[in-house]
Write a protein that holds these residues in place. Structure first.
Motif, PDB file in Angstrom:
ATOM      1  N   GLY A  88       0.794  -1.225   0.000  1.00  0.00           N
ATOM      2  CA  GLY A  88       0.000   0.000   0.000  1.00  0.00           C
ATOM      3  C   GLY A  88       0.823   1.270   0.000  1.00  0.00           C
ATOM      4  O   GLY A  88       0.446   2.262  -0.639  1.00  0.00           O
ATOM      5  N   SER A  89       1.950   1.274   0.709  1.00  0.00           N
ATOM      6  CA  SER A  89       2.802   2.472   0.731  1.00  0.00           C
ATOM      7  C   SER A  89       3.354   2.763  -0.659  1.00  0.00           C
ATOM      8  O   SER A  89       3.439   3.914  -1.089  1.00  0.00           O
ATOM      9  CB  SER A  89       3.958   2.287   1.720  1.00  0.00           C
ATOM     10  OG  SER A  89       3.483   2.155   3.040  1.00  0.00           O
ATOM     11  N   THR A  90       3.717   1.698  -1.375  1.00  0.00           N
ATOM     12  CA  THR A  90       4.211   1.868  -2.741  1.00  0.00           C
ATOM     13  C   THR A  90       3.114   2.414  -3.641  1.00  0.00           C
ATOM     14  O   THR A  90       3.349   3.320  -4.442  1.00  0.00           O
ATOM     15  CB  THR A  90       4.716   0.523  -3.296  1.00  0.00           C
ATOM     16  OG1 THR A  90       5.792   0.061  -2.478  1.00  0.00           O
ATOM     17  CG2 THR A  90       5.195   0.663  -4.725  1.00  0.00           C
ATOM     18  N   LEU A  91       1.904   1.876  -3.517  1.00  0.00           N
ATOM     19  CA  LEU A  91       0.801   2.349  -4.347  1.00  0.00           C
ATOM     20  C   LEU A  91       0.489   3.808  -4.064  1.00  0.00           C
ATOM     21  O   LEU A  91       0.253   4.595  -4.991  1.00  0.00           O
ATOM     22  CB  LEU A  91      -0.441   1.489  -4.123  1.00  0.00           C
ATOM     23  CG  LEU A  91      -1.647   1.844  -4.998  1.00  0.00           C
ATOM     24  CD1 LEU A  91      -1.307   1.732  -6.479  1.00  0.00           C
ATOM     25  CD2 LEU A  91      -2.848   0.962  -4.644  1.00  0.00           C
ATOM     26  N   THR A  92       0.502   4.200  -2.806  1.00  0.00           N
ATOM     27  CA  THR A  92       0.264   5.604  -2.463  1.00  0.00           C
ATOM     28  C   THR A  92       1.307   6.508  -3.109  1.00  0.00           C
ATOM     29  O   THR A  92       0.984   7.561  -3.660  1.00  0.00           O
ATOM     30  CB  THR A  92       0.279   5.802  -0.936  1.00  0.00           C
ATOM     31  OG1 THR A  92      -0.857   5.141  -0.365  1.00  0.00           O
ATOM     32  CG2 THR A  92       0.217   7.279  -0.564  1.00  0.00           C
ATOM     33  N   ALA A  93       2.580   6.089  -3.058  1.00  0.00           N
ATOM     34  CA  ALA A  93       3.657   6.881  -3.654  1.00  0.00           C
ATOM     35  C   ALA A  93       3.484   7.026  -5.156  1.00  0.00           C
ATOM     36  O   ALA A  93       3.864   8.043  -5.742  1.00  0.00           O
ATOM     37  CB  ALA A  93       5.005   6.254  -3.333  1.00  0.00           C
ATOM     38  N   ILE A  94       2.905   6.024  -5.790  1.00  0.00           N
ATOM     39  CA  ILE A  94       2.681   6.068  -7.233  1.00  0.00           C
ATOM     40  C   ILE A  94       1.485   6.946  -7.575  1.00  0.00           C
ATOM     41  O   ILE A  94       1.499   7.716  -8.543  1.00  0.00           O
ATOM     42  CB  ILE A  94       2.480   4.642  -7.779  1.00  0.00           C
ATOM     43  CG1 ILE A  94       3.803   3.864  -7.695  1.00  0.00           C
ATOM     44  CG2 ILE A  94       1.966   4.663  -9.218  1.00  0.00           C
ATOM     45  CD1 ILE A  94       3.661   2.384  -7.981  1.00  0.00           C
ATOM     46  N   LEU A  95       0.432   6.865  -6.767  1.00  0.00           N
ATOM     47  CA  LEU A  95      -0.805   7.593  -7.054  1.00  0.00           C
ATOM     48  C   LEU A  95      -0.733   9.071  -6.687  1.00  0.00           C
ATOM     49  O   LEU A  95      -1.242   9.926  -7.421  1.00  0.00           O
ATOM     50  CB  LEU A  95      -1.971   6.950  -6.295  1.00  0.00           C
ATOM     51  CG  LEU A  95      -2.385   5.543  -6.709  1.00  0.00           C
ATOM     52  CD1 LEU A  95      -3.394   4.988  -5.706  1.00  0.00           C
ATOM     53  CD2 LEU A  95      -2.985   5.553  -8.111  1.00  0.00           C
ATOM     54  N   ALA A  96      -0.122   9.374  -5.549  1.00  0.00           N
ATOM     55  CA  ALA A  96      -0.178  10.736  -5.005  1.00  0.00           C
ATOM     56  C   ALA A  96       0.291  11.826  -5.966  1.00  0.00           C
ATOM     57  O   ALA A  96      -0.354  12.882  -6.047  1.00  0.00           O
ATOM     58  CB  ALA A  96       0.625  10.794  -3.704  1.00  0.00           C
ATOM     59  N   PRO A  97       1.389  11.654  -6.713  1.00  0.00           N
ATOM     60  CA  PRO A  97       1.848  12.727  -7.602  1.00  0.00           C
ATOM     61  C   PRO A  97       0.860  13.099  -8.701  1.00  0.00           C
ATOM     62  O   PRO A  97       1.018  14.146  -9.339  1.00  0.00           O
ATOM     63  CB  PRO A  97       3.149  12.156  -8.203  1.00  0.00           C
ATOM     64  CG  PRO A  97       3.602  11.129  -7.226  1.00  0.00           C
ATOM     65  CD  PRO A  97       2.345  10.524  -6.703  1.00  0.00           C
ATOM     66  N   ASN A  98      -0.160  12.285  -8.912  1.00  0.00           N
ATOM     67  CA  ASN A  98      -1.121  12.566  -9.971  1.00  0.00           C
ATOM     68  C   ASN A  98      -2.241  13.507  -9.516  1.00  0.00           C
ATOM     69  O   ASN A  98      -3.127  13.833 -10.306  1.00  0.00           O
ATOM     70  CB  ASN A  98      -1.740  11.255 -10.471  1.00  0.00           C
ATOM     71  CG  ASN A  98      -0.701  10.323 -11.051  1.00  0.00           C
ATOM     72  OD1 ASN A  98      -0.135  10.583 -12.103  1.00  0.00           O
ATOM     73  ND2 ASN A  98      -0.422   9.236 -10.353  1.00  0.00           N
ATOM     74  N   PHE A  99      -2.166  13.948  -8.264  1.00  0.00           N
ATOM     75  CA  PHE A  99      -3.188  14.828  -7.716  1.00  0.00           C
ATOM     76  C   PHE A  99      -2.516  16.040  -7.070  1.00  0.00           C
ATOM     77  O   PHE A  99      -1.447  15.913  -6.477  1.00  0.00           O
ATOM     78  CB  PHE A  99      -4.021  14.096  -6.657  1.00  0.00           C
ATOM     79  CG  PHE A  99      -4.718  12.869  -7.173  1.00  0.00           C
ATOM     80  CD1 PHE A  99      -6.000  12.949  -7.693  1.00  0.00           C
ATOM     81  CD2 PHE A  99      -4.093  11.629  -7.141  1.00  0.00           C
ATOM     82  CE1 PHE A  99      -6.646  11.821  -8.166  1.00  0.00           C
ATOM     83  CE2 PHE A  99      -4.726  10.496  -7.610  1.00  0.00           C
ATOM     84  CZ  PHE A  99      -6.013  10.595  -8.128  1.00  0.00           C
ATOM     85  N   PRO A 100      -3.126  17.228  -7.174  1.00  0.00           N
ATOM     86  CA  PRO A 100      -2.565  18.404  -6.504  1.00  0.00           C
ATOM     87  C   PRO A 100      -2.406  18.142  -5.010  1.00  0.00           C
ATOM     88  O   PRO A 100      -3.281  17.538  -4.380  1.00  0.00           O
ATOM     89  CB  PRO A 100      -3.617  19.491  -6.759  1.00  0.00           C
ATOM     90  CG  PRO A 100      -4.355  19.027  -7.972  1.00  0.00           C
ATOM     91  CD  PRO A 100      -4.370  17.530  -7.902  1.00  0.00           C
ATOM     92  N   HIS A 101      -1.287  18.604  -4.449  1.00  0.00           N
ATOM     93  CA  HIS A 101      -0.983  18.277  -3.056  1.00  0.00           C
ATOM     94  C   HIS A 101      -2.071  18.753  -2.106  1.00  0.00           C
ATOM     95  O   HIS A 101      -2.414  18.059  -1.138  1.00  0.00           O
ATOM     96  CB  HIS A 101       0.363  18.885  -2.647  1.00  0.00           C
ATOM     97  CG  HIS A 101       0.786  18.500  -1.265  1.00  0.00           C
ATOM     98  ND1 HIS A 101       1.190  17.217  -0.945  1.00  0.00           N
ATOM     99  CD2 HIS A 101       0.820  19.209  -0.104  1.00  0.00           C
ATOM    100  CE1 HIS A 101       1.484  17.159   0.341  1.00  0.00           C
ATOM    101  NE2 HIS A 101       1.266  18.348   0.883  1.00  0.00           N
ATOM    102  N   ARG A 102      -2.644  19.917  -2.372  1.00  0.00           N
ATOM    103  CA  ARG A 102      -3.677  20.442  -1.478  1.00  0.00           C
ATOM    104  C   ARG A 102      -4.922  19.555  -1.482  1.00  0.00           C
ATOM    105  O   ARG A 102      -5.725  19.598  -0.543  1.00  0.00           O
ATOM    106  CB  ARG A 102      -4.047  21.877  -1.887  1.00  0.00           C
ATOM    107  CG  ARG A 102      -5.203  22.446  -1.081  1.00  0.00           C
ATOM    108  CD  ARG A 102      -5.431  23.922  -1.307  1.00  0.00           C
ATOM    109  NE  ARG A 102      -6.750  24.320  -0.838  1.00  0.00           N
ATOM    110  CZ  ARG A 102      -7.119  24.389   0.428  1.00  0.00           C
ATOM    111  NH1 ARG A 102      -6.251  24.093   1.382  1.00  0.00           N
ATOM    112  NH2 ARG A 102      -8.341  24.760   0.764  1.00  0.00           N
TER     113      ARG A 102
END
Length: 316
Positions: A88-102
């Motif tokens: 899950g931590s790996t998946l989060t790292a992959i998904l997160a950059p595709n969305f604005p941080h805010r």
């Protein structure tokens, strides 16, 4: 045995299959046609798994635009249900950059009140929510949502979870485990006598996907939870994969344009590969029974989900 040699399913079983796979009851004419085909169980299952309606219901059919081209269906908010020790931590790292941080928010079952306390406008701005969560988070949001999650072979996940607790000094369970110098078997006995600990250890994947990750009154209700978990994970708003087939899952996410082309860099992994065999050999009979009870429903869930997953084409 040939298909004709196998027991033919009954009309009532066909009716139930419509509800399980397509989420609806069939018409009498649909039942008549299906019954006339004389399918056995294996063939009936394949018919439903390959039905266009099953694909559409689970969000696997692309939407067609007015110009005739296809575009991936995109939910406004993606909710990552992070099952502990399932990549899950790996998946989060992959998904997160595709969305604005805010637009990100980290939340867990124990802190879900933080999400529900946000003003409606702020909740509507969220695009990526992630954490150790149970199904049902979407009810706190006014916008359309989709869930994404990764499952793992239950026995290895349980052992990996124990080893994670052993080595992570700020984990809430690290103190009791390290102070008592617990073995894996000791941990199983400790968990069965501590409801809060048991919720994660005892068929925790079924519990999370059924929306009961932190509900102590769900203990002992696993048969009902399995039905709910299957209903949820096979719903049109859930995307799932497997730790053991993570590269395949990433390929499917790329094909659906949910993620760009990325390199799989595993995060938060154990120093050594998990091997449940030697640990099982060291368990006492009583500890082995606890292990089997803690993984029985998750195993059923995992096997069904895997069967459905690989019944579908890789490029969807």
């Amino acid at each position: 045995m040939t298909e004709t040699d196998k027991p033919q399913v009954s009309r009532e079983e066909i009716r139930l299959a419509y509800k399980l796979f397509l989420g609806r009851w069939p018409s009498e004419s649909e039942l008549d046609r299906m019954e006339q085909r004389g399918h056995g169980y294996d063939k009936l299952r394949q018919v439903f798994l390959n039905a266009p309606e099953f694909f559409r219901r689970n969000g696997w059919a692309p939407a067609t635009t007015a110009t005739g081209t296809t575009t991936p269906e995109k939910a406004r908010t993606l909710i990552h249900l992070h099952v502990p020790k399932s990549a899950g931590s790996t998946l989060t790292a992959i998904l997160a950059p595709n969305f604005p941080h805010r637009s990100h928010m980290t939340v867990g079952d124990n802190t879900i009140q933080q999400l529900s306390n946000l003003q409606l406008q702020r909740r509507s701005e969220l695009r990526f929510i992630f954490g150790h969560l149970s199904h049902g988070v979407a009810r706190y949001l006014p916008q359309d949502c989709a869930y994404i999650t990764v499952l793992r072979e239950p026995g290895n996940r349980l052992l990996s979870y124990f080893r994670y607790v052993q080595r992570i000094t700020d984990h809430p369970l690290h103190g009791p485990v390290s102070q008592r110098n617990m073995s894996f078997g000791d941990f199983l006995e400790y968990a069965i006598n501590n409801p809060v600990v048991r919720l994660e250890a005892d068929n925790g994947q079924v519990r999370r996907l059924a929306g009961q990750g932190r509900q102590e009154n769900s203990l002992g209700q696993e048969a009902a939870l399995l039905r709910t978990a299957l209903h949820n994970i096979l719903g049109e708003d859930v995307i799932y994969g497997f730790t053991e087939h993570f590269d395949d899952f990433l390929a499917r996410l790329k094909a659906r344009k949910i993620i760009p082309d990325v390199k799989d860099t595993r995060l938060n992994t154990a120093p050594d590969k998990t091997d449940i065999g030697p640990e099982l050999a060291r368990l006492t009979p009583a500890q082995k029974q606890i292990f089997e009870d803690f993984t029985a429903w998750d195993n059923r869930f995992y096997d069904i989900c895997k069967s459905v997953y690989f019944a579908l084409p890789t490029q969807i």
